[in-house]
Design an enzyme around this catalytic site. Sequence first.
Site, PDB file in Angstrom:
ATOM      1  N   GLY A 192       2.200  66.627  72.182  1.00  0.00           N
ATOM      2  CA  GLY A 192       2.340  65.233  72.595  1.00  0.00           C
ATOM      3  C   GLY A 192       3.772  64.824  72.880  1.00  0.00           C
ATOM      4  N   GLY A 194       6.617  67.252  72.455  1.00  0.00           N
ATOM      5  CA  GLY A 194       7.318  68.405  73.036  1.00  0.00           C
ATOM      6  C   GLY A 194       7.010  68.571  74.512  1.00  0.00           C
ATOM      7  N   ARG A 217      -2.730  73.222  76.076  1.00  0.00           N
ATOM      8  CA  ARG A 217      -1.607  72.264  76.060  1.00  0.00           C
ATOM      9  C   ARG A 217      -0.723  72.474  77.296  1.00  0.00           C
ATOM     10  NH1 ARG A 217      -0.710  69.178  71.190  1.00  0.00           N
ATOM     11  NH2 ARG A 217      -2.291  69.839  69.737  1.00  0.00           N
ATOM     12  N   TYR A 338      15.387  69.979  67.268  1.00  0.00           N
ATOM     13  CA  TYR A 338      14.890  68.783  67.932  1.00  0.00           C
ATOM     14  C   TYR A 338      13.927  67.971  67.070  1.00  0.00           C
ATOM     15  CZ  TYR A 338      15.027  66.038  72.097  1.00  0.00           C
ATOM     16  OH  TYR A 338      15.282  65.027  72.979  1.00  0.00           O
ATOM     17  N   CYS A 427      12.720  52.298  77.307  1.00  0.00           N
ATOM     18  CA  CYS A 427      14.071  52.009  77.750  1.00  0.00           C
ATOM     19  C   CYS A 427      14.985  51.921  76.531  1.00  0.00           C
ATOM     20  CB  CYS A 427      13.964  50.679  78.480  1.00  0.00           C
ATOM     21  SG  CYS A 427      15.435  49.938  79.005  1.00  0.00           S
TER      22      CYS A 427
HETATM   23  P1  NAD Z   1       1.981  68.426  68.564  1.00  0.00           P
HETATM   24  O1  NAD Z   1       1.383  68.841  67.269  1.00  0.00           O
HETATM   25  O2  NAD Z   1       1.248  67.520  69.478  1.00  0.00           O
HETATM   26  O3  NAD Z   1       2.400  69.726  69.384  1.00  0.00           O
HETATM   27  C1  NAD Z   1       3.020  70.846  68.811  1.00  0.00           C
HETATM   28  C2  NAD Z   1       2.759  72.039  69.725  1.00  0.00           C
HETATM   29  O4  NAD Z   1       3.417  73.189  69.224  1.00  0.00           O
HETATM   30  C3  NAD Z   1       1.276  72.375  69.837  1.00  0.00           C
HETATM   31  O5  NAD Z   1       0.914  72.347  71.182  1.00  0.00           O
HETATM   32  C4  NAD Z   1       1.174  73.762  69.215  1.00  0.00           C
HETATM   33  O6  NAD Z   1       0.197  74.557  69.849  1.00  0.00           O
HETATM   34  C5  NAD Z   1       2.567  74.307  69.443  1.00  0.00           C
HETATM   35  N1  NAD Z   1       2.966  75.351  68.488  1.00  0.00           N
HETATM   36  C6  NAD Z   1       2.874  75.317  67.139  1.00  0.00           C
HETATM   37  N2  NAD Z   1       3.398  76.422  66.604  1.00  0.00           N
HETATM   38  C7  NAD Z   1       3.858  77.175  67.639  1.00  0.00           C
HETATM   39  C8  NAD Z   1       4.550  78.401  67.716  1.00  0.00           C
HETATM   40  N3  NAD Z   1       4.891  79.094  66.617  1.00  0.00           N
HETATM   41  N4  NAD Z   1       4.892  78.873  68.945  1.00  0.00           N
HETATM   42  C9  NAD Z   1       4.562  78.175  70.072  1.00  0.00           C
HETATM   43  N5  NAD Z   1       3.893  77.011  70.048  1.00  0.00           N
HETATM   44  C10 NAD Z   1       3.570  76.499  68.839  1.00  0.00           C
HETATM   45  O7  NAD Z   1       3.392  67.815  68.147  1.00  0.00           O
HETATM   46  P2  NAD Z   1       4.417  66.940  69.034  1.00  0.00           P
HETATM   47  O8  NAD Z   1       3.971  65.528  69.009  1.00  0.00           O
HETATM   48  O9  NAD Z   1       4.661  67.590  70.337  1.00  0.00           O
HETATM   49  O10 NAD Z   1       5.718  67.043  68.125  1.00  0.00           O
HETATM   50  C11 NAD Z   1       6.362  68.317  67.987  1.00  0.00           C
HETATM   51  C12 NAD Z   1       7.352  68.308  66.846  1.00  0.00           C
HETATM   52  O11 NAD Z   1       8.456  67.479  67.171  1.00  0.00           O
HETATM   53  C13 NAD Z   1       6.767  67.762  65.551  1.00  0.00           C
HETATM   54  O12 NAD Z   1       7.318  68.440  64.449  1.00  0.00           O
HETATM   55  C14 NAD Z   1       7.210  66.358  65.567  1.00  0.00           C
HETATM   56  O13 NAD Z   1       7.217  65.805  64.282  1.00  0.00           O
HETATM   57  C15 NAD Z   1       8.591  66.473  66.170  1.00  0.00           C
HETATM   58  N6  NAD Z   1       8.987  65.240  66.846  1.00  0.00           N
HETATM   59  C16 NAD Z   1      10.218  65.132  67.324  1.00  0.00           C
HETATM   60  C17 NAD Z   1      10.603  63.951  67.957  1.00  0.00           C
HETATM   61  C18 NAD Z   1      11.942  63.789  68.505  1.00  0.00           C
HETATM   62  O14 NAD Z   1      12.335  62.708  68.827  1.00  0.00           O
HETATM   63  N7  NAD Z   1      12.663  64.827  68.673  1.00  0.00           N
HETATM   64  C19 NAD Z   1       9.740  62.912  68.106  1.00  0.00           C
HETATM   65  C20 NAD Z   1       8.472  63.075  67.646  1.00  0.00           C
HETATM   66  C21 NAD Z   1       8.102  64.244  67.049  1.00  0.00           C
END
Ligand code: NAD
Length: 581
Positions: A192, A194, A217, A338, A427
């Site tokens: 969602g 990433g 995904r 990140y 924004c």
């Molecule tokens: P999500 O659960 O929707 O997606 C994570 C994805 O990673 C999934 O599609 C999964 O299949 C994949 N994945 C998991 N393990 C893997 C691996 N070893 N190799 C390859 N792919 C793998 O989560 P999201 O909403 O995309 O959030 C991702 C991460 O970023 C979470 O930990 C979240 O808390 C964090 N996050 C960061 C921010 C930011 O501002 N940087 C904001 C929100 C969330």
Amino acid sequence: MSEQTETNERAETQGVGEPSTQWREYQGASTGTDIECKGWRQEAALRMLNNNLDPDVGENPEDLVVYGGTGRAARSWDAYDAILAELRELDDDETLLVQSGKPVGRFTTHERAPRVLIANSNLVGKWDDWEHFHELEAKGLIMYGQMTAGSWAYIGTQGIIQGTYETLAALADEHFAGDLRGKIVATGGLGGMGGAQPLSVTMNHGVCIAAEVDESRIDRRIETGYCIEKTDDLDEAIENAKAAAEAGEPYSVGVHINAADMLEGMLDRDFVPDVITDQTSAHDELEGYYPSGYTVEEANQLRDENPENYVEESLDTMARHVQGILDIQDTGAIAFEYGNNIRGQVKDHREMEHAFDFPGFVPAYIRPLFCQGKGPFRWAALSGNSDDIHRTDEAVVELFPEKEQLHRWIDLAQEQVEFQGLPSRVCWLGYDTDDDGLTERARFALRINELVAEGEIEAPVVVTRDHLDAGSVASPNRETEAMRDGSDAIADWPILNALLNCAAGADIVSVHDGGGVGIGNALHTNNHVVLDGSDLAAEKARRVFTTDPGMGVIRHADAGYDVALEQADKSNVRIPMRDSE
Ligand code: NAD
């Protein structure tokens, strides 16, 4: 077994029950100007909850999962039905209380008070870890609210896109003379949040290689225009990426591979990307991150049959993953974490003290903005009419003619970011005040409120934000990593922020534990203000969009950041003990 039956059985085992009939009928937020609640504030809450669970917005709404591992919008389907029933009945002087996704009370308060108060996933310090959380979740007593999932503010991948774009633009400014053209960014995770990475890289003219274990995904990101191609073959991905970088063309490819395996594969091939990061759901070793050596189906089976083994394998892969990032950094790439706490996970569970030898993205690129009260906020058109968002785009450009970077963002978003669910925009605006003492966010919100009152915008607009904002989070491995005065773990600040949002009259206020970095690692808050064109909405907007981002200024001023102290002087923010010295 049909996909439907399989999903329902999984939902049953997670205790959320059968998807609600009315949710199936809604299929996302209602649109238009007819409302089913007693006022627009309650209607906005109902529409935003349904928007989170729109199949085009949430990642797995059948399980009530919105994004970020298991971030949910309601605790169970029964709780979802009950929340909707309460919102329909809620009077303009009542407040609904939601505890971890379940409605638990309704009181008469007053018109200026919030209509909904939400607390998700909070545990008392001594018990504040995944083990206790999972025990309580299995008893049906608590829910993982992530950040915007449980506060009903998620708007799909479009919600994070500007933040990711700005972070990469800041990185490009610092290391590559302001542009990613000809540069290759390697990362992992196309979920969602990433999923915004490839498009953010190409918007900055660069090339992105993203590892993702779940092929569906990658497909979803390609369908919605966030990623260009996919492959199973790492050699092909590297070859295409190099060719695009040499030609100076923006390009992105999702590689169907485990991220740890991809990084080792890159090192074996002596391929060095220019930037290395990651957004797999590493914050949750059981339900977010996938161990190497398993397909998604095999890993899901392992999790069901032997969760302890799953966790060990998941953490082993994470250790290889972090080592891969460090080794790639050693060969000359710019590395940053990140926001998924992958460094904290392997430091805590695999004794990798050197995991923190690469920085988090907040101290590296975002903190100076937080010091100035700048952060990502978002607004959604409750009409469902995309013209309403285009009118707000014009308004923000008219109000801030001098902000060229903002204009560039609005142009790019209009061209390249597809709406998901309710039309929305994100924004970053700052805390500089005008002659009337109004901050940029307050001026913008008041202008939208006027446009609603004048009928130029068809229906009310709800303004909300990411939990990741200037003064709304305590998260030592992310938003408050390496604070100047060492106050990283002090959680008084987000609590004060939520209390202040109530005092200022936001329409929904929420406080969560966990979020992007996992249970016990962060406390954070959110707010919503519904701009329905009324004087009351103007009064609330003026107060909330001054006090809420103002917390960012005072929190960073208190920690001794000069930029925050200068902003406080510039915008007349009173900081008591400093003023009296
Ligand atoms: P999500 O659960 O929707 O997606 C994570 C994805 O990673 C999934 O599609 C999964 O299949 C994949 N994945 C998991 N393990 C893997 C691996 N070893 N190799 C390859 N792919 C793998 O989560 P999201 O909403 O995309 O959030 C991702 C991460 O970023 C979470 O930990 C979240 O808390 C964090 N996050 C960061 C921010 C930011 O501002 N940087 C904001 C929100 C969330």
